[in-house]
Write a protein that holds these residues in place. Sequence first.
Motif, PDB file in Angstrom:
ATOM      1  N   GLN A 387       0.813  -1.212   0.000  1.00  0.00           N
ATOM      2  CA  GLN A 387       0.000   0.000   0.000  1.00  0.00           C
ATOM      3  C   GLN A 387       0.847   1.263   0.000  1.00  0.00           C
ATOM      4  O   GLN A 387       0.525   2.238  -0.674  1.00  0.00           O
ATOM      5  CB  GLN A 387      -0.924   0.011   1.230  1.00  0.00           C
ATOM      6  CG  GLN A 387      -1.891  -1.155   1.292  1.00  0.00           C
ATOM      7  CD  GLN A 387      -2.816  -1.210   0.089  1.00  0.00           C
ATOM      8  OE1 GLN A 387      -3.266  -0.173  -0.407  1.00  0.00           O
ATOM      9  NE2 GLN A 387      -3.084  -2.410  -0.401  1.00  0.00           N
ATOM     10  N   LYS A 450       0.932  -7.361   9.564  1.00  0.00           N
ATOM     11  CA  LYS A 450       0.758  -5.985  10.019  1.00  0.00           C
ATOM     12  C   LYS A 450       2.049  -5.173  10.042  1.00  0.00           C
ATOM     13  O   LYS A 450       2.046  -3.966   9.763  1.00  0.00           O
ATOM     14  CB  LYS A 450       0.162  -6.015  11.434  1.00  0.00           C
ATOM     15  CG  LYS A 450      -0.057  -4.658  12.095  1.00  0.00           C
ATOM     16  CD  LYS A 450      -1.147  -3.865  11.433  1.00  0.00           C
ATOM     17  CE  LYS A 450      -1.409  -2.569  12.211  1.00  0.00           C
ATOM     18  NZ  LYS A 450      -2.386  -1.706  11.530  1.00  0.00           N
ATOM     19  N   SER A 510       0.309   5.762   4.685  1.00  0.00           N
ATOM     20  CA  SER A 510      -0.280   4.534   5.213  1.00  0.00           C
ATOM     21  C   SER A 510       0.671   3.754   6.104  1.00  0.00           C
ATOM     22  O   SER A 510       0.449   2.571   6.369  1.00  0.00           O
ATOM     23  CB  SER A 510      -0.737   3.641   4.051  1.00  0.00           C
ATOM     24  OG  SER A 510       0.360   3.282   3.230  1.00  0.00           O
ATOM     25  N   THR A 562       1.429  -0.960   9.052  1.00  0.00           N
ATOM     26  CA  THR A 562       0.474  -0.344   8.128  1.00  0.00           C
ATOM     27  C   THR A 562      -0.713   0.201   8.906  1.00  0.00           C
ATOM     28  O   THR A 562      -1.130  -0.361   9.923  1.00  0.00           O
ATOM     29  CB  THR A 562      -0.011  -1.362   7.090  1.00  0.00           C
ATOM     30  OG1 THR A 562      -0.599  -2.482   7.762  1.00  0.00           O
ATOM     31  CG2 THR A 562       1.139  -1.852   6.243  1.00  0.00           C
ATOM     32  N   ARG A 564      -4.593   2.615   8.293  1.00  0.00           N
ATOM     33  CA  ARG A 564      -5.556   3.173   7.347  1.00  0.00           C
ATOM     34  C   ARG A 564      -5.352   4.675   7.255  1.00  0.00           C
ATOM     35  O   ARG A 564      -5.237   5.353   8.265  1.00  0.00           O
ATOM     36  CB  ARG A 564      -6.997   2.880   7.800  1.00  0.00           C
ATOM     37  CG  ARG A 564      -7.371   1.407   7.712  1.00  0.00           C
ATOM     38  CD  ARG A 564      -8.835   1.228   8.072  1.00  0.00           C
ATOM     39  NE  ARG A 564      -9.243  -0.165   7.974  1.00  0.00           N
ATOM     40  CZ  ARG A 564      -9.641  -0.737   6.849  1.00  0.00           C
ATOM     41  NH1 ARG A 564      -9.694  -0.027   5.734  1.00  0.00           N
ATOM     42  NH2 ARG A 564     -10.002  -1.999   6.827  1.00  0.00           N
ATOM     43  N   GLU A 565      -5.302   5.179   6.026  1.00  0.00           N
ATOM     44  CA  GLU A 565      -5.116   6.622   5.854  1.00  0.00           C
ATOM     45  C   GLU A 565      -6.388   7.368   6.240  1.00  0.00           C
ATOM     46  O   GLU A 565      -7.480   6.870   6.087  1.00  0.00           O
ATOM     47  CB  GLU A 565      -4.761   6.910   4.395  1.00  0.00           C
ATOM     48  CG  GLU A 565      -3.402   6.325   4.005  1.00  0.00           C
ATOM     49  CD  GLU A 565      -2.975   6.776   2.630  1.00  0.00           C
ATOM     50  OE1 GLU A 565      -2.691   7.979   2.464  1.00  0.00           O
ATOM     51  OE2 GLU A 565      -2.931   5.935   1.724  1.00  0.00           O
TER      52      GLU A 565
END
Length: 565
Positions: A387, A450, A510, A562, A564-565
């Motif tokens: 991502q 993750k 992200s 990572t 979530r934006e």
Amino acid sequence: MTDHTRQTGAGEVRMTSAAVSYWFAGNILDEFPKFDPTTGRFMEGEGWAVTNQDIMLGMAYLYKTGYSGNRLYRDAGLLEKIGRTGDALRDFQYPDGKVEFVKVDGSKWGPIYMPWSMYHWLETYRMIESDLDEPRQARWKEGLLLAYEGIDRELRELLARQAADPARQVVHNIPAWNAMALHRAALLFARPDWKQTGEQMIRLTLNEQHEDGFWPEHHGPTTLYNLVYIHALGLYHRHGGRLDVLPALEKALRFHERFTYPDGSRVETVDGRTKYDAHPSPMGLVGFTLVPCGEGYARSLIRLAIQRGIRWKGAHLADLLQHWNVEPETGEQPSLFEQPAAAEELARSMMVKRNGWYVVLSAFTAEKVESRWGQDRQSFIGVWQEQAGLIVGGGNSKEQPEWSTFELKTADGGHYYVPDAGQVDLDRSEAKLVYGPRTLTVRLQTLTQKSVQLAFAADLDEADSAVVHIPLQLHLHQPLRGGDGAEIRLTDQALELTGERGGHSLRHGSWLLELEGPYRLDWPSYPFNPYAADGAAHLAEAVAVLTLPLEPGMERVVSLSTIRE
């Protein structure tokens, strides 16, 4: 998406020769507004580079190829544009056939038989010779003969030097390319002497390949320029060359399957010459597609380029489309690159691909080089995530300790930041790098869906001053957030963040970086750019440098996860 490149599934592009050619045609057509009808040059604003004319081969391919829906096939207007494009090169030649190496910034790098442009002009001439009017045909031929007489002379001089001193290094990406092109010119212009010269250099090139699949430049691998050798050998084979290049191409594919990020971009961590470039390249595909697994690798890169909206318009894709059918065949062998998980060791480096992450730890060390074109091999970590793209890495620089994975100052005045030796251990997921009297160990501690954790430790003395430097890829359109959650908008202005004891975090896009203990973050740090006359780099090449003090008996752990934006 047009019908020719329609998607057949979640992000999957329909791969046919017509579809790829149609996409390629669109990319070339979008360049036509840059064409100056007065000079025949393809401009970049007010600037121009000789290599801008290389687009002529793509145009010639479209002119000569009658795939379904190709409105440019046998188009008179396109033929005239191709003619004017080649005329611009002929107009720019000196009496000996060389051209001035000019760049779009106006800088001049001296007269040269520009290898890429001379070959693409030659191949364009071969494709459309019968369609050119007689004056243009004669003028092009005259310019090409001048160029290849000169290229033959330069290659023979190199071969003579090597014969006089067998230990002398004469193999380089440009002579390898020119050897292929001279072999091609020999066939077109009935010059068996040129063929002999070209094949002598091709033979030397094959002999100089490292067993791990790369051609050393400045003491080690370069994932970018390695593609020049591969492309040249692939074309040589497809032009009927008699030397067996396939074993070399198989070894080269093995190297590139491992050191290509999952988005198709090249792994810069093992490259001692060039910086990170986020785009996959069509260079080399004409060679990869000659060997088992190479077709799948090539098809993957083309698909990724189309999906990502990357606009391949250069001649290298035209080379491929002339010689290779894009459609997959039954029973085709998949490449390592197509596998979602892998852990491999090669070229004194290791890569681990799993759970949407790709991590590379390199221990390919080399002495400093004086040439501007060779960087200090000083940065040994790359972390990519599906991502976020590249998070840690960016390449090497020159005489800039802050770009080094480890910087050591000893009580006796020693200053070390380019290691003397190194080794990787895939079983232990670590790299050891020797800096004078000390050794740094970098370990991939964990890799889960993750997060990734990297651990750093060194056998330090109490009197040592030592730090770890981690290059972070930041993007201007995304803010940086510290542990307090405050947004920091990135510009070209200097930024410094610091933290002392306790836990700290940095968030960007992200990804989230977490660590314990003191740190300093500096933005922007510009590398040395050998391709600019003054060495100046653009902001897009800058990184943020995360600096972590290291003490005896201490292990510093950095966690990347990572979000979530």
